[in-house]
Design a protein around this motif. Structure first.
Motif, PDB file in Angstrom:
ATOM      1  N   ALA A  87      32.015  18.964  36.518  1.00  0.00           N
ATOM      2  CA  ALA A  87      30.598  19.284  36.340  1.00  0.00           C
ATOM      3  C   ALA A  87      29.940  18.266  35.406  1.00  0.00           C
ATOM      4  CB  ALA A  87      30.439  20.700  35.792  1.00  0.00           C
ATOM      5  N   GLN A  88      30.657  17.878  34.363  1.00  0.00           N
ATOM      6  CA  GLN A  88      30.141  16.880  33.430  1.00  0.00           C
ATOM      7  C   GLN A  88      29.939  15.547  34.150  1.00  0.00           C
ATOM      8  OE1 GLN A  88      32.757  15.106  30.503  1.00  0.00           O
ATOM      9  NE2 GLN A  88      31.196  15.389  28.908  1.00  0.00           N
ATOM     10  N   GLN A  89      30.887  15.178  35.007  1.00  0.00           N
ATOM     11  CA  GLN A  89      30.792  13.931  35.763  1.00  0.00           C
ATOM     12  C   GLN A  89      29.556  13.931  36.657  1.00  0.00           C
ATOM     13  OE1 GLN A  89      32.774  11.765  34.188  1.00  0.00           O
ATOM     14  NE2 GLN A  89      33.652  10.996  36.072  1.00  0.00           N
ATOM     15  N   LEU A  90      29.213  15.088  37.177  1.00  0.00           N
ATOM     16  CA  LEU A  90      28.047  15.208  38.059  1.00  0.00           C
ATOM     17  C   LEU A  90      26.745  15.273  37.262  1.00  0.00           C
ATOM     18  CD1 LEU A  90      29.515  17.693  40.696  1.00  0.00           C
ATOM     19  CD2 LEU A  90      29.135  15.217  40.950  1.00  0.00           C
ATOM     20  N   GLY A  91      26.877  15.330  35.939  1.00  0.00           N
ATOM     21  CA  GLY A  91      25.698  15.238  35.099  1.00  0.00           C
ATOM     22  C   GLY A  91      25.186  16.530  34.505  1.00  0.00           C
ATOM     23  N   ASN A  92      25.817  17.653  34.819  1.00  0.00           N
ATOM     24  CA  ASN A  92      25.317  18.892  34.250  1.00  0.00           C
ATOM     25  C   ASN A  92      26.444  19.898  34.057  1.00  0.00           C
ATOM     26  OD1 ASN A  92      23.690  20.832  33.206  1.00  0.00           O
ATOM     27  ND2 ASN A  92      22.344  20.992  34.986  1.00  0.00           N
ATOM     28  N   ILE A  93      27.022  19.877  32.886  1.00  0.00           N
ATOM     29  CA  ILE A  93      28.133  20.773  32.584  1.00  0.00           C
ATOM     30  C   ILE A  93      27.687  22.240  32.588  1.00  0.00           C
ATOM     31  CG2 ILE A  93      27.896  20.676  30.073  1.00  0.00           C
ATOM     32  CD1 ILE A  93      31.006  20.570  29.989  1.00  0.00           C
ATOM     33  N   THR A  94      26.394  22.469  32.336  1.00  0.00           N
ATOM     34  CA  THR A  94      25.911  23.856  32.309  1.00  0.00           C
ATOM     35  C   THR A  94      25.918  24.490  33.695  1.00  0.00           C
ATOM     36  OG1 THR A  94      23.610  23.100  32.392  1.00  0.00           O
ATOM     37  CG2 THR A  94      24.539  23.580  30.204  1.00  0.00           C
ATOM     38  N   ASP A  95      26.095  23.682  34.752  1.00  0.00           N
ATOM     39  CA  ASP A  95      26.276  24.264  36.089  1.00  0.00           C
ATOM     40  C   ASP A  95      27.599  25.012  36.170  1.00  0.00           C
ATOM     41  OD1 ASP A  95      23.882  23.230  36.922  1.00  0.00           O
ATOM     42  OD2 ASP A  95      24.760  21.594  38.106  1.00  0.00           O
ATOM     43  N   ALA A  96      28.585  24.565  35.398  1.00  0.00           N
ATOM     44  CA  ALA A  96      29.916  25.179  35.418  1.00  0.00           C
ATOM     45  C   ALA A  96      30.075  26.235  34.330  1.00  0.00           C
ATOM     46  CB  ALA A  96      30.994  24.118  35.265  1.00  0.00           C
ATOM     47  N   SER A  97      29.285  26.110  33.257  1.00  0.00           N
ATOM     48  CA  SER A  97      29.401  27.067  32.161  1.00  0.00           C
ATOM     49  C   SER A  97      28.125  27.074  31.327  1.00  0.00           C
ATOM     50  CB  SER A  97      30.583  26.725  31.259  1.00  0.00           C
ATOM     51  OG  SER A  97      30.646  27.617  30.165  1.00  0.00           O
ATOM     52  N   GLU A  98      27.661  28.254  31.048  1.00  0.00           N
ATOM     53  CA  GLU A  98      26.523  28.398  30.133  1.00  0.00           C
ATOM     54  C   GLU A  98      26.992  28.934  28.785  1.00  0.00           C
ATOM     55  OE1 GLU A  98      23.253  30.505  31.907  1.00  0.00           O
ATOM     56  OE2 GLU A  98      23.272  29.222  33.675  1.00  0.00           O
ATOM     57  N   ASP A  99      28.310  29.072  28.631  1.00  0.00           N
ATOM     58  CA  ASP A  99      28.904  29.605  27.404  1.00  0.00           C
ATOM     59  C   ASP A  99      29.077  28.469  26.392  1.00  0.00           C
ATOM     60  OD1 ASP A  99      30.436  30.696  25.389  1.00  0.00           O
ATOM     61  OD2 ASP A  99      32.056  31.398  26.701  1.00  0.00           O
ATOM     62  N   PRO A 100      28.298  28.479  25.307  1.00  0.00           N
ATOM     63  CA  PRO A 100      28.395  27.388  24.326  1.00  0.00           C
ATOM     64  C   PRO A 100      29.783  27.281  23.700  1.00  0.00           C
ATOM     65  CG  PRO A 100      26.625  28.934  23.736  1.00  0.00           C
ATOM     66  CD  PRO A 100      27.290  29.453  24.962  1.00  0.00           C
ATOM     67  N   GLN A 101      30.473  28.399  23.559  1.00  0.00           N
ATOM     68  CA  GLN A 101      31.828  28.352  22.991  1.00  0.00           C
ATOM     69  C   GLN A 101      32.791  27.641  23.942  1.00  0.00           C
ATOM     70  OE1 GLN A 101      32.524  32.529  22.107  1.00  0.00           O
ATOM     71  NE2 GLN A 101      32.132  32.157  19.933  1.00  0.00           N
ATOM     72  N   GLU A 102      32.669  27.907  25.227  1.00  0.00           N
ATOM     73  CA  GLU A 102      33.537  27.252  26.205  1.00  0.00           C
ATOM     74  C   GLU A 102      33.251  25.755  26.247  1.00  0.00           C
ATOM     75  OE1 GLU A 102      35.273  28.272  30.546  1.00  0.00           O
ATOM     76  OE2 GLU A 102      33.087  28.069  30.486  1.00  0.00           O
ATOM     77  N   ILE A 103      31.979  25.387  26.183  1.00  0.00           N
ATOM     78  CA  ILE A 103      31.614  23.975  26.186  1.00  0.00           C
ATOM     79  C   ILE A 103      32.134  23.298  24.912  1.00  0.00           C
ATOM     80  CG2 ILE A 103      29.666  22.349  26.131  1.00  0.00           C
ATOM     81  CD1 ILE A 103      28.215  24.303  28.050  1.00  0.00           C
ATOM     82  N   ALA A 104      32.083  24.002  23.800  1.00  0.00           N
ATOM     83  CA  ALA A 104      32.623  23.457  22.542  1.00  0.00           C
ATOM     84  C   ALA A 104      34.130  23.244  22.662  1.00  0.00           C
ATOM     85  CB  ALA A 104      32.297  24.389  21.375  1.00  0.00           C
ATOM     86  N   LYS A 105      34.840  24.184  23.291  1.00  0.00           N
ATOM     87  CA  LYS A 105      36.286  24.031  23.514  1.00  0.00           C
ATOM     88  C   LYS A 105      36.552  22.811  24.402  1.00  0.00           C
ATOM     89  CE  LYS A 105      37.381  28.964  23.216  1.00  0.00           C
ATOM     90  NZ  LYS A 105      37.878  30.129  23.982  1.00  0.00           N
ATOM     91  N   PHE A 106      35.738  22.659  25.439  1.00  0.00           N
ATOM     92  CA  PHE A 106      35.865  21.516  26.341  1.00  0.00           C
ATOM     93  C   PHE A 106      35.677  20.208  25.578  1.00  0.00           C
ATOM     94  CE2 PHE A 106      33.567  18.354  28.901  1.00  0.00           C
ATOM     95  CZ  PHE A 106      34.517  18.083  29.870  1.00  0.00           C
ATOM     96  N   ASN A 107      34.638  20.147  24.748  1.00  0.00           N
ATOM     97  CA  ASN A 107      34.367  18.936  23.968  1.00  0.00           C
ATOM     98  C   ASN A 107      35.489  18.642  22.976  1.00  0.00           C
ATOM     99  OD1 ASN A 107      31.931  18.302  25.228  1.00  0.00           O
ATOM    100  ND2 ASN A 107      30.755  19.600  23.850  1.00  0.00           N
ATOM    101  N   GLU A 108      36.010  19.689  22.348  1.00  0.00           N
ATOM    102  CA  GLU A 108      37.124  19.522  21.406  1.00  0.00           C
ATOM    103  C   GLU A 108      38.347  18.944  22.120  1.00  0.00           C
ATOM    104  OE1 GLU A 108      40.278  22.406  19.097  1.00  0.00           O
ATOM    105  OE2 GLU A 108      38.234  23.128  19.324  1.00  0.00           O
ATOM    106  N   ALA A 109      38.678  19.536  23.263  1.00  0.00           N
ATOM    107  CA  ALA A 109      39.820  19.040  24.036  1.00  0.00           C
ATOM    108  C   ALA A 109      39.573  17.605  24.493  1.00  0.00           C
ATOM    109  CB  ALA A 109      40.077  19.950  25.239  1.00  0.00           C
ATOM    110  N   GLY A 110      38.361  17.313  24.926  1.00  0.00           N
ATOM    111  CA  GLY A 110      38.020  15.963  25.379  1.00  0.00           C
ATOM    112  C   GLY A 110      38.193  14.920  24.286  1.00  0.00           C
ATOM    113  N   GLN A 111      37.802  15.277  23.066  1.00  0.00           N
ATOM    114  CA  GLN A 111      37.973  14.342  21.945  1.00  0.00           C
ATOM    115  C   GLN A 111      39.453  14.090  21.665  1.00  0.00           C
ATOM    116  OE1 GLN A 111      35.693  15.974  18.717  1.00  0.00           O
ATOM    117  NE2 GLN A 111      33.728  15.433  19.643  1.00  0.00           N
TER     118      GLN A 111
END
Length: 163
Positions: A87-111
């Motif tokens: 979803a991030q690659q397609l330009g909009n991660i919020t299409d896959a998740s609107e949960d800010p905590q889940e997105i924060a987990k994703f960003n943490e793992a990505g780093q």
């Protein structure tokens, strides 16, 4: 060594690339895919490429394990991380998740994944240089392996002889 296990070496880097955040995958030069793939590598270069890949296997396996651990430690399933990444690659991660905590987990793992990949890349680059091959030549052969049936056949032939 098992041929399918050796082939795994060449596909593992693709898996790792799929797990990487956009910043690393965005480094491709526009129009790069339109350029013809170099195929005129010597047999010695191809053999050296295969040998380096064989030596890289433990580094790649360790990096993959660390990346999986980073994703799971952040509280995500691998499959979910991949969905968010796509979803991030397609330009909009919020299409896959609107949960800010889940997105924060994703960003943490990505780093964490970026750190692991950077460390593995440095180790692999040094391994390539220690084997008296230029990193650019290694990358050209790797690209050719993925895009050229001629180079793929040469590499596969060497792998079959190693069985």
């Amino acid at each position: 060594m098992n041929y399918s296990k050796v082939t795994h070496v060449f596909s593992l880097s693709l898996l790792i690339t799929l797990l990487m955040p956009v910043a690393l995958s965005a480094q491709q030069i526009p129009g790069q895919q339109d350029q013809p793939v170099k195929e005129d590598f010597s047999d010695a270069e191809i053999e050296q490429f295969v040998a380096i890949n064989m030596d890289m296997m433990p580094i790649q396996q360790a990096a993959e394990a660390k990346m999986i651990d980073a994703i799971e430690s952040a509280g995500l399933e691998i499959e979910r991380f991949q969905q968010l990444f796509q979803a991030q690659q397609l330009g909009n991660i919020t299409d896959a998740s609107e949960d800010p905590q889940e997105i924060a987990k994703f960003n943490e793992a990505g780093q964490q994944i970026m750190k692991v990949q950077e460390e593995a890349n440095q180790e692999i680059q040094q391994m390539i240089l220690d084997a008296d091959m230029q990193v650019q030549t290694f990358q050209e052969i790797s690209t050719a392996y993925q895009q050229s049936p001629v180079v793929k056949a040469k590499v596969d032939q060497i792998l079959e002889k190693m069985e």
